[in-house]
Design a protein around this motif. Sequence first.
Motif, PDB file in Angstrom:
ATOM      1  N   GLY A  37       0.102 -11.838   2.819  1.00 30.17           N
ATOM      2  CA  GLY A  37       1.190 -10.905   2.432  1.00 30.17           C
ATOM      3  C   GLY A  37       2.662 -11.404   2.589  1.00 30.17           C
ATOM      4  N   LEU A  38       2.819 -11.862   3.865  1.00 28.60           N
ATOM      5  CA  LEU A  38       4.169 -12.270   3.980  1.00 28.60           C
ATOM      6  C   LEU A  38       4.580 -13.456   3.358  1.00 28.60           C
ATOM      7  N   MET A  39       3.602 -14.591   3.012  1.00 29.56           N
ATOM      8  CA  MET A  39       3.997 -15.408   2.261  1.00 29.56           C
ATOM      9  C   MET A  39       4.170 -15.186   0.647  1.00 29.56           C
ATOM     10  N   SER A  40       3.399 -14.289   0.428  1.00 28.64           N
ATOM     11  CA  SER A  40       3.622 -13.717  -1.124  1.00 28.64           C
ATOM     12  C   SER A  40       4.848 -13.081  -1.263  1.00 28.64           C
ATOM     13  N   ASN A  47       4.281  -7.808  -6.183  1.00 26.17           N
ATOM     14  CA  ASN A  47       3.130  -6.991  -6.676  1.00 26.17           C
ATOM     15  C   ASN A  47       1.920  -7.459  -5.529  1.00 26.17           C
ATOM     16  N   LEU A  48       1.779  -8.843  -5.417  1.00 24.76           N
ATOM     17  CA  LEU A  48       0.814  -9.388  -4.632  1.00 24.76           C
ATOM     18  C   LEU A  48       1.056  -9.069  -3.042  1.00 24.76           C
ATOM     19  N   SER A  49       2.265  -8.711  -2.620  1.00 26.85           N
ATOM     20  CA  SER A  49       2.523  -8.880  -1.341  1.00 26.85           C
ATOM     21  C   SER A  49       2.094  -7.361  -0.946  1.00 26.85           C
ATOM     22  N   GLN A  50       2.418  -6.346  -1.758  1.00 28.59           N
ATOM     23  CA  GLN A  50       2.097  -5.134  -1.792  1.00 28.59           C
ATOM     24  C   GLN A  50       0.584  -4.867  -1.769  1.00 28.59           C
ATOM     25  N   LYS A  51      -0.158  -5.512  -2.382  1.00 28.11           N
ATOM     26  CA  LYS A  51      -1.620  -5.309  -2.367  1.00 28.11           C
ATOM     27  C   LYS A  51      -2.164  -6.026  -1.123  1.00 28.11           C
ATOM     28  N   MET A  52      -1.588  -7.087  -0.659  1.00 30.91           N
ATOM     29  CA  MET A  52      -2.009  -7.777   0.525  1.00 30.91           C
ATOM     30  C   MET A  52      -1.718  -6.954   1.618  1.00 30.91           C
ATOM     31  N   MET A  53      -0.532  -6.145   1.839  1.00 26.41           N
ATOM     32  CA  MET A  53      -0.261  -5.291   2.680  1.00 26.41           C
ATOM     33  C   MET A  53      -1.255  -4.027   2.815  1.00 26.41           C
ATOM     34  N   ARG A  54      -1.649  -3.680   1.914  1.00 26.57           N
ATOM     35  CA  ARG A  54      -2.753  -2.493   1.745  1.00 26.57           C
ATOM     36  C   ARG A  54      -4.124  -3.146   2.146  1.00 26.57           C
ATOM     37  N   TYR A  55      -4.490  -4.354   1.864  1.00 23.54           N
ATOM     38  CA  TYR A  55      -5.532  -4.977   2.449  1.00 23.54           C
ATOM     39  C   TYR A  55      -5.634  -5.063   3.837  1.00 23.54           C
ATOM     40  N   ARG A  56      -4.444  -5.495   4.401  1.00 26.04           N
ATOM     41  CA  ARG A  56      -4.113  -5.619   5.801  1.00 26.04           C
ATOM     42  C   ARG A  56      -4.497  -4.267   6.529  1.00 26.04           C
ATOM     43  N   VAL A  57      -3.882  -3.157   6.101  1.00 24.10           N
ATOM     44  CA  VAL A  57      -4.177  -1.875   6.662  1.00 24.10           C
ATOM     45  C   VAL A  57      -5.616  -1.651   6.580  1.00 24.10           C
TER      46      VAL A  57
END
Length: 101
Positions: A37-40, A47-57
């Motif tokens: 998420g940080l790299m995206s 948009n990908l970073s937001q999805k990855m942060m949701r997946y992180r949660v």
Amino acid sequence: MAVDHPEDILPTRSLLGKRSPLVLVGAASTAAVLFAGLMSFRSGNFNLSQKMMRYRVLAQGATVGVMVATSGVAFADLGKLDQVWKNITLGGSDDEEDGKK
């Protein structure tokens, strides 16, 4: 007025058994999703970073769930824990039969 402080408030590892390897897998997956998420985000794909942060949660919540489910605290002797809590809060000891407090 000596307060008896037991060394083992929580159950020992021998009582609980082995640690779950799923906790390490969950921690690694959480770290991997966070890094992705940080790299995206750094590359500009918001948009990908937001999805990855949701997946992180979600990954972090699952890891905490596994930690709680495999901790073994549910198998602790509640009577002993209640006595320890009374000793800590009231400053009493196990020698209440002797009239000591």
